[in-house]
Design an enzyme around this catalytic site. Structure first.
Site, PDB file in Angstrom:
ATOM      1  N   HIS A 122       0.731  -1.139  -0.060  1.00 18.53           N
ATOM      2  CA  HIS A 122       0.109   0.143   0.179  1.00 18.53           C
ATOM      3  C   HIS A 122       0.918   1.194   0.034  1.00 18.53           C
ATOM      4  O   HIS A 122       2.224   1.341   0.593  1.00 18.53           O
ATOM      5  CB  HIS A 122      -0.946   0.070   1.244  1.00 18.53           C
ATOM      6  CG  HIS A 122      -2.008   0.848   0.906  1.00 18.53           C
ATOM      7  ND1 HIS A 122      -2.132   2.241   1.302  1.00 18.53           N
ATOM      8  CD2 HIS A 122      -3.436   0.743   0.482  1.00 18.53           C
ATOM      9  CE1 HIS A 122      -3.319   2.716   1.256  1.00 18.53           C
ATOM     10  NE2 HIS A 122      -3.964   1.768   0.678  1.00 18.53           N
ATOM     11  N   ASP A 135      -7.978  -5.322   0.052  1.00 23.20           N
ATOM     12  CA  ASP A 135      -8.407  -5.877  -1.051  1.00 23.20           C
ATOM     13  C   ASP A 135      -8.048  -7.517  -1.129  1.00 23.20           C
ATOM     14  O   ASP A 135      -8.601  -8.327  -1.929  1.00 23.20           O
ATOM     15  CB  ASP A 135      -8.022  -5.460  -2.558  1.00 23.20           C
ATOM     16  CG  ASP A 135      -8.662  -4.348  -2.657  1.00 23.20           C
ATOM     17  OD1 ASP A 135      -9.942  -3.989  -2.247  1.00 23.20           O
ATOM     18  OD2 ASP A 135      -7.893  -3.169  -2.979  1.00 23.20           O
TER      19      ASP A 135
END
Ligand code: CMC
Length: 428
Positions: free
Chosen positions: A306, A363
């Site tokens: 991320h 996700d």
């Protein structure tokens, strides 16, 4: 503003720049006068060190794995609040009282239907159109149906447009799904919760009553809350940039949807599930780990890493627990979940991933849950768009109301040809 300044020496001259401090988080050097004073720009592709705006909506501390909406930790919101409470919180800054919440839910429910003529738009798409392609087009088209809420200088119209967008997105996403499988569109049922209504519009049929499974409804509520906002991510920045020119809110949200579609952003849960399916078996994991580490192979572990979280993604924790809950309720054992758990375990103990601070993101598990519920993979990003609409409209409203707001216009480091004379065609 702090008393601190940062000084920059340019060719013998010294320039001082004020340092701004937010309520929490890193201090920010205010370089607005930089170009005027020095004739220089800053270079920051991907905005890794650049704050594009002031915002009071969401705070992230990527090192500590903290995500707060208006100060409230995401895990507390995911556990205790409804999606409508979170929507109200993001839009208005405070958790609603009982009355405020009831009024808000009532208002949103008054806007869940779409203009009947909008259905004809869907018929223009191929049956196999990706739902995000449909969403980009149909949400943009809303501006042609709701002229009475496109005057962005009127705060009341801005709020009506925001309510319309929050209310209509589940209806539009469910219609995109129904269209792709050739089933009739389902009208909203306003006595249901936001997520219950969405589940019914997606999986119900007019020929039969549809009962909302409370465990699935709870999982969807959590997924929606976890995706509601994430400060100045790519799609939110896109919405702000589009809005900075004065574009109407429906057009701005359509721009956000387009940006969200990419696999590095909202498309990642679809990509993560596809990857887990491709891996297929636990014994094949080392091969994929090796590929992810290979500099000459573009392959990346989807659902890992991320831009901001460099410790863990607090949303991923809630998501993992929800995946277990949903699969238990549905009595499903999914080999994909086994691959996911083992992949997470192996990667988290691998030097490459430890050193680069690569952890599962939100996700990684959401695809497993959505797949178990029955959503086809190409609906995953559409669901993300439904949830993120709340954040988009909150951020858009904040931007329009901000007196410092200007049209967004980044500068560039030009590396192209310098001025030269035109060469006639017959001389080239
Ligand atoms: N697998 C393998 N290596 C990776 C991965 C990954 N998923 N992510 C980053 N790296 C490596 C990358 O190769 C680079 O290595 P080096 O320094 O040797 O060149 C280093 O880690 C830093 O990567 P980066 O691309 O500079 O980092 P970024 O902050 O620009 O990218 C990211 C963040 C999310 C785009 C990236 O981690 C990625 O592509 N992840 C996979 C896609 C994904 O899961 N996206 C969903 C993000 S969460 C949902 C959302 O908020 O939208």
């Amino acid at each position: 503003m702090t008393d601190q300044t940062v000084s920059l020496g340019v060719e013998g001259s010294n320039f001082n720049y004020p340092v701004l401090d937010g309520s929490v988080g890193p201090e920010v050097i205010d370089i607005r006068k930089l170009y005027g004073q020095t004739g220089m720009f800053t270079y920051d592709p991907g905005f890794t060190s650049t704050a594009s705006c002031e915002s009071a909506i969401t705070y992230i501390d990527g090192e500590k794995g903290i995500l707060l909406h208006r100060g409230y930790p995401i895990d507390q919101l995911a556990e205790h609040s409804s999606f409508m409470e979170v929507a109200y919180l993001l839009l208005h800054g405070e958790l609603p009282s009982n009355k405020e919440l009831n009024d808000f839910v009532y208002t949103i429910s008054r806007h869940t239907m779409v203009h009947e003529q909008l259905a004809t738009f869907f018929r223009g798409f191929r049956r196999d159109a990706h739902p995000m392609a449909i969403m980009c087009g149909v949400v943009g088209a809303l501006s042609s149906f709701y002229h009475d809420s496109t005057d962005i200088t009127d705060p009341e119209q801005r709020m009506i447009a925001s309510h319309r967008l929050i209310a209509k997105m589940p209806t539009i996403a469910a219609m995109a799904f129904k269209y792709s499988i050739g089933q009739p569109f389902m009208y909203p049922q306003n006595s249901l919760s936001y997520t219950g209504n969405f589940l019914r519009m997606t999986f119900g049929v007019p020929a039969e009553p549809y009962e909302v499974n409370p465990v699935i409804e709870r999982a969807m509520r959590r997924i929606f809350i976890l995706h509601a906002d994430h400060e100045q991510n790519a799609s939110t920045s896109t919405v702000r940039l589009a809005g900075s020119s004065g574009a109407n809110p429906f057009a701005c949200i359509a721009a956000g949807i387009a940006c969200l579609w990419g696999p590095a952003h909202g498309g990642a849960n679809e990509a993560a599930l596809n990857m887990l399916r491709e891996i297929g078996r636990v014994d094949r994991i080392p091969e994929y780990i090796a590929r992810a580490k290979d500099k000459n192979d573009p392959f990346r572990l989807m659902g890992f890493g991320h831009r901001v979280y460099k410790n863990f993604d607090p949303r991923a924790k809630v998501m993992k627990a929800t995946a277990d809950e949903v699969l238990k309720e549905l009595g499903k054992s999914d080999p994909v979940l086994d691959v996911a758990k083992e992949l997470e375990h192996i990667a988290l103990n691998d030097e490459y991933f430890i050193e680069k601070k690569l952890y599962p993101n939100v996700d990684f598990y959401s695809g497993v849950i959505l797949n178990a519920i029955g959503f086809p993979t190409d609906m995953f990003t559409a669901l993300f768009a439904v949830a993120r609409t709340v954040g988009w409209v909150a951020q858009w409203n904040e931007m329009i109301a901000d007196p410092e707001q200007k049209i967004g216009r980044p500068r560039q480091l030009y590396v192209g040809a310098t001025q030269r004379d035109y060469i006639p065609l017959d001389k080239r």
